[in-house]
Design an enzyme around this catalytic site. Structure first.
Site, PDB file in Angstrom:
ATOM      1  N   LYS A  34      38.603  51.643  36.493  1.00  0.00           N
ATOM      2  CA  LYS A  34      39.611  50.761  35.912  1.00  0.00           C
ATOM      3  C   LYS A  34      39.088  49.329  35.876  1.00  0.00           C
ATOM      4  CE  LYS A  34      41.890  50.578  40.392  1.00  0.00           C
ATOM      5  NZ  LYS A  34      42.924  49.770  40.986  1.00  0.00           N
ATOM      6  N   ARG A 132      54.700  50.366  46.701  1.00  0.00           N
ATOM      7  CA  ARG A 132      54.404  49.975  45.324  1.00  0.00           C
ATOM      8  C   ARG A 132      54.933  51.094  44.428  1.00  0.00           C
ATOM      9  NH1 ARG A 132      48.227  47.913  44.604  1.00  0.00           N
ATOM     10  NH2 ARG A 132      47.927  50.168  44.648  1.00  0.00           N
ATOM     11  N   TYR A 255      32.182  16.367  38.629  1.00  0.00           N
ATOM     12  CA  TYR A 255      33.572  15.951  38.434  1.00  0.00           C
ATOM     13  C   TYR A 255      34.217  15.512  39.748  1.00  0.00           C
ATOM     14  CZ  TYR A 255      33.882  17.837  33.676  1.00  0.00           C
ATOM     15  OH  TYR A 255      33.724  18.083  32.337  1.00  0.00           O
ATOM     16  N   MET A 303      33.113  24.120  34.164  1.00  0.00           N
ATOM     17  CA  MET A 303      33.297  25.289  33.302  1.00  0.00           C
ATOM     18  C   MET A 303      31.972  25.981  32.982  1.00  0.00           C
ATOM     19  SD  MET A 303      35.177  25.499  29.583  1.00  0.00           S
ATOM     20  CE  MET A 303      36.623  24.606  30.107  1.00  0.00           C
TER      21      MET A 303
HETATM   22  C1  PLP Z   1      45.331  54.601  43.467  1.00  0.00           C
HETATM   23  C2  PLP Z   1      43.981  54.061  43.774  1.00  0.00           C
HETATM   24  N1  PLP Z   1      43.029  54.879  44.230  1.00  0.00           N
HETATM   25  C3  PLP Z   1      41.788  54.423  44.531  1.00  0.00           C
HETATM   26  C4  PLP Z   1      41.452  53.110  44.357  1.00  0.00           C
HETATM   27  C5  PLP Z   1      40.066  52.640  44.711  1.00  0.00           C
HETATM   28  O1  PLP Z   1      40.100  51.759  45.791  1.00  0.00           O
HETATM   29  P1  PLP Z   1      38.767  51.103  46.355  1.00  0.00           P
HETATM   30  O2  PLP Z   1      38.217  50.253  45.262  1.00  0.00           O
HETATM   31  O3  PLP Z   1      39.218  50.311  47.517  1.00  0.00           O
HETATM   32  O4  PLP Z   1      37.864  52.230  46.697  1.00  0.00           O
HETATM   33  C6  PLP Z   1      42.415  52.218  43.885  1.00  0.00           C
HETATM   34  C7  PLP Z   1      42.084  50.803  43.728  1.00  0.00           C
HETATM   35  O5  PLP Z   1      42.860  49.909  43.652  1.00  0.00           O
HETATM   36  C8  PLP Z   1      43.716  52.701  43.587  1.00  0.00           C
HETATM   37  O6  PLP Z   1      44.671  51.883  43.125  1.00  0.00           O
END
Ligand code: PLP
Length: 357
Positions: A34, A132, A255, A303
């Site tokens: 992700k 969550r 800056y 920047m």
């Molecule tokens: C549901 C879920 N599983 C696994 C992971 C992976 O976590 P990590 O990057 O700490 O291994 C995440 C990361 O946010 C997650 O939201």
């Protein structure tokens, strides 16, 4: 050409994936890609991760990007779908959904036959105290039992709030609730381990582990380095020296003139800044690496540029400076900036050139 560059080391990525295999030999691996593979760039990472069993993403758009690149492994949408209409794409692209609230169950059931016929699993999320996403213990048992009775293959899924902390009391509560639900729903597939949990609790690996940060060679723990964990940084973030200045005692740099030199010194200007994703706020002194030698950043991060102290160093124009990578660890840059490696990696901007090693 401006040389702010992100290098992705495919061998390091494969090495880290193998570390997951060593630590969780009987579990299938859902590689978390992700947020554009934690900022590393999905298209530059998926090849090296091809031996994974599945991918995990946060939303449909991320899953569709993976399919568009031609990868056919199972993909789990870890927050499920956000509206009923997304089920069409889910089915067209063989994606697996998490369900964490009742409307998602309704949207799924509307396509029950098609989903089951495709052999897709449903990931049912337990809220064991992180608060969550997910169903609480009493509700999830009913949800899973009815989904199973309808013919769905379920995975009981949970996420730890404190897997990186050794003695947090919520860890035991979350484990107990997970095991309680698992026992009540047997036979059932199960998944609860992220990177920190993979390192700490091999007994909880079950059917699927979900490593994220460890794949990219950053530590999930504040107090355990990547060397201790035997994982390798995948991203090297570098830039070049584009100007050199000799300044006198009492002169300021950058800056706000926040840095005022106490002595004569040589400073170098490096073409990197917050426009590239390099963080500006450093509560603590921060460093970059020049050929393995740590060198202080002076004054404010702008920047497009930073200034560093090169007094006494052999660092001519064009010298490559590592912002983070194998020598200057992203975890250490993050600590100096009051944050975590995850954040710095994920907020890389699109501006640096991207190269695969
Ligand atoms: C549901 C879920 N599983 C696994 C992971 C992976 O976590 P990590 O990057 O700490 O291994 C995440 C990361 O946010 C997650 O939201």
């Amino acid at each position: 050409m401006r040389q702010a560059t992100v290098y992705i080391d495919s061998e390091a990525l494969q090495y880290n994936l193998n570390r997951v295999k060593q630590l969780a030999p009987t579990a299938k691996i859902v590689s978390m890609v992700k947020a554009n593979a934690y900022g590393h760039g999905v298209k530059d990472c998926l090849g090296a991760l091809n031996a994974t069993d599945a991918f995990g993403v946060a939303c449909l758009a991320e899953a569709l990007e993976i399919r568009a690149l031609g990868y056919q492994q199972p993909i789990t949408l870890i927050e499920g779908i956000f509206s009923a209409d997304e089920m069409i794409s889910v089915l067209e692209n063989n994606l697996e959904v998490v369900v964490h609230h009742q409307p998602q169950l309704t949207w799924l059931r509307a396509h029950k036959k098609h989903y089951i016929d495709k052999g897709l699993k449903v990931w049912v999320k337990l809220n064991s105290g992180m608060n969550r996403l997910g169903f609480k213990v009493a509700e999830i048992i009913e949800v899973i039992q009815s989904l199973k009775a309808e013919g769905f293959t379920c995975v009981l899924a949970m996420h730890f709030a404190n897997a990186d902390a050794d003695h947090h009391p919520l860890n035991q509560q979350q484990k107990d609730q997970f095991l309680q639900v698992k026992a009540a729903c047997e036979p059932i597939l199960a998944s609860c381990c992220n990177s920190a949990a993979i390192f700490k609790w091999p007994e909880l690996n079950f059917d699927f582990v979900r490593p994220g940060i460890m794949l990219y060679g950053a530590s999930p723990f504040a107090d355990r380095s990547v060397a201790e964990l035997d994982i390798k940084p995948v991203m090297s973030f570098t830039a070049e020296i584009i100007a050199l200045n000799h300044i006198q005692a009492g002169e300021s740099v950058g800056y706000g003139s926040t840095f005022v030199s106490k002595n004569e010194m040589d400073i170098a200007i490096v073409s990197i800044g917050y426009g590239d994703g390099y963080p500006r706020a450093f509560p603590q002194q921060n460093y970059v690496s020049i050929h393995g030698q740590m060198t202080a950043i002076i004054g404010r991060v702008a920047m497009d540029m930073i200034a560093i102290d090169v007094t006494g160093l052999d660092a001519p124009l064009g010298t490559v400076v590592e912002l983070w990578g194998k020598d200057r660890l992203v975890d250490d840059v993050a600590a100096a900036n009051g944050t975590i490696g995850y954040e710095l990696l994920c907020r890389m901007s699109a501006r640096p050139i991207r190269k695969k090693l």
